[in-house]
Design an enzyme around this catalytic site. Structure first.
Site, PDB file in Angstrom:
ATOM      1  CG  ASP A  87      -1.932  -1.139   1.141  1.00  0.00           C
ATOM      2  OD1 ASP A  87      -2.088  -1.726   0.055  1.00  0.00           O
ATOM      3  OD2 ASP A  87      -2.545  -1.455   2.167  1.00  0.00           O
TER       4      ASP A  87
ATOM      5  CE  LYS B 123      -3.753  -6.838   0.375  1.00  0.00           C
ATOM      6  NZ  LYS B 123      -4.258  -5.425   0.374  1.00  0.00           N
ATOM      7  CB  THR B 124      -1.159  -3.620  -6.455  1.00  0.00           C
ATOM      8  OG1 THR B 124      -2.108  -4.257  -7.323  1.00  0.00           O
ATOM      9  CG2 THR B 124       0.222  -4.181  -6.722  1.00  0.00           C
TER      10      THR B 124
ATOM     11  CE  LYS C  30     -10.693  -4.701   0.538  1.00  0.00           C
ATOM     12  NZ  LYS C  30      -9.309  -4.267   0.273  1.00  0.00           N
TER      13      LYS C  30
ATOM     14  CG  ASP D 279     -21.638  -0.463  -9.279  1.00  0.00           C
ATOM     15  OD1 ASP D 279     -22.843  -0.731  -9.471  1.00  0.00           O
ATOM     16  OD2 ASP D 279     -21.200   0.694  -9.163  1.00  0.00           O
ATOM     17  CB  ILE D 280     -24.872  -3.779 -11.313  1.00  0.00           C
ATOM     18  CG1 ILE D 280     -24.517  -2.567 -12.202  1.00  0.00           C
ATOM     19  CG2 ILE D 280     -25.854  -3.381 -10.205  1.00  0.00           C
ATOM     20  CD1 ILE D 280     -25.697  -2.025 -12.985  1.00  0.00           C
ATOM     21  N   GLY D 281     -23.069  -6.045 -12.409  1.00  0.00           N
ATOM     22  CA  GLY D 281     -22.209  -6.722 -13.363  1.00  0.00           C
ATOM     23  C   GLY D 281     -21.732  -5.871 -14.514  1.00  0.00           C
ATOM     24  CG  ASN D 282     -23.207  -3.018 -18.241  1.00  0.00           C
ATOM     25  OD1 ASN D 282     -22.761  -3.696 -19.161  1.00  0.00           O
ATOM     26  ND2 ASN D 282     -23.445  -1.729 -18.351  1.00  0.00           N
ATOM     27  CB  THR D 283     -21.025  -0.851 -13.071  1.00  0.00           C
ATOM     28  OG1 THR D 283     -22.286  -0.265 -13.414  1.00  0.00           O
ATOM     29  CG2 THR D 283     -20.079   0.246 -12.617  1.00  0.00           C
TER      30      THR D 283
END
Length: 270
Positions: free
Chosen positions: A41, A63-64, A97, A100-104
């Protein structure tokens, strides 16, 4: 993870795992004898690359948080990051992480400034929006690259007061079951089951420390032996490697050995 899977070597689990990402990761871990993921981080490209030159030999995964890098560019940040991953034989996990919804999330994963699907072996997502998030992310990966990609679901968090537990965790596990090839495991503090249905999920656990017990912002640390005994496959360590006064090379080797010895003990290889 069942008791049987918990005591199996990573190489044995690699032989039958349906995900090419998981197979590669398990075999890499056995080859390098490490289950350490470095959480970097840091906010400049130079800081990240300099740190990875020091801890690269000791890790299986980095992990970035690419969106906190103030001087990010694909050529200036990602190209040398990929070169270091090849040089030291570790994989890349962008801790995005998605939530949101799939399309987004499909657009967020494959496009924008960061083009995450193009370079990151693994990413992660919350289950709060349902199984469409898995579908959207998988489609994005398939549209962008021929390289295999893997997804971790956020089942549990290490911060004080986190609400990711109980029913939320159970529902997240159900979402993970919708795609055996793409969803490779969880960010979690414990086993997530599934072995009786043919799932072998990789458990990656943050909040691991050999010295500190927590910080002022609610992070709670558990020891390496604690997390390995509850089913963790990969320990995620950040400030324990590069915090003030720490030598990343020394700490990298220290955490690598601690994690590997705990794994050998769990799999009866000591």
């Amino acid at each position: 993870m069942s008791e049987t899977l918990k005591t199996q070597p990573y190489s044995k689990r690699a032989e039958v795992h349906p995900s090419p990402v998981a197979r590669r990761l398990f075999n890499l871990m056995e080859t390098k004898k490490t289950n350490l993921c470095a959480s970097v981080d840091l906010t400049t490209t130079k800081e990240i690359l300099d740190l990875l030159e020091k801890v690269g030999p000791y890790i299986c995964l980095v992990k970035t948080h690419i969106d906190i890098v103030s001087d990010f560019s694909y050529e200036g940040t990602i190209v040398p990051l990929l070169a270091l991953a090849k040089k030291y034989n570790f994989m890349i996990f962008e801790d995005r992480k998605f939530a949101d919804i799939g399309n987004t999330v499909k657009s967020q994963y494959k496009g924008g400034v960061y083009q995450i699907a193009k370079w990151s072996d693994i990413t992660n997502a919350h289950g709060v929006t349902g199984s469409g998030i898995v579908t959207g992310l998988k489609q994005a990966a398939e549209e962008v690259t021929d390289e295999p990609r893997g997804l971790l679901m956020l089942a549990e968090l290490s911060s004080k007061g986190a609400i990711a537990h109980g029913k939320y965790t159970e529902e997240t596990v159900e979402i993970a079951k919708t795609d055996k090839d793409f969803v490779i495991g969880f960010i979690a503090q414990n086993q997530m089951g599934g072995s009786d249905e043919g799932f072998d999920w990789i458990i990656m656990t943050p909040g691991v420390g050999l010295d500190d017990k927590g910080d002022a912002l609610g992070q709670q640390y558990r020891t390496v032996s604690e997390v390995m005994s509850t089913g963790t496959d990969i320990i995620i360590v950040g400030r324990g490697l590069f915090g003030k006064g720490r030598d990343p090379s020394v700490e990298g080797e220290r955490y690598m050995k601690a994690g590997w010895n705990a794994y050998l003990a769990r799999t009866n290889q000591l």
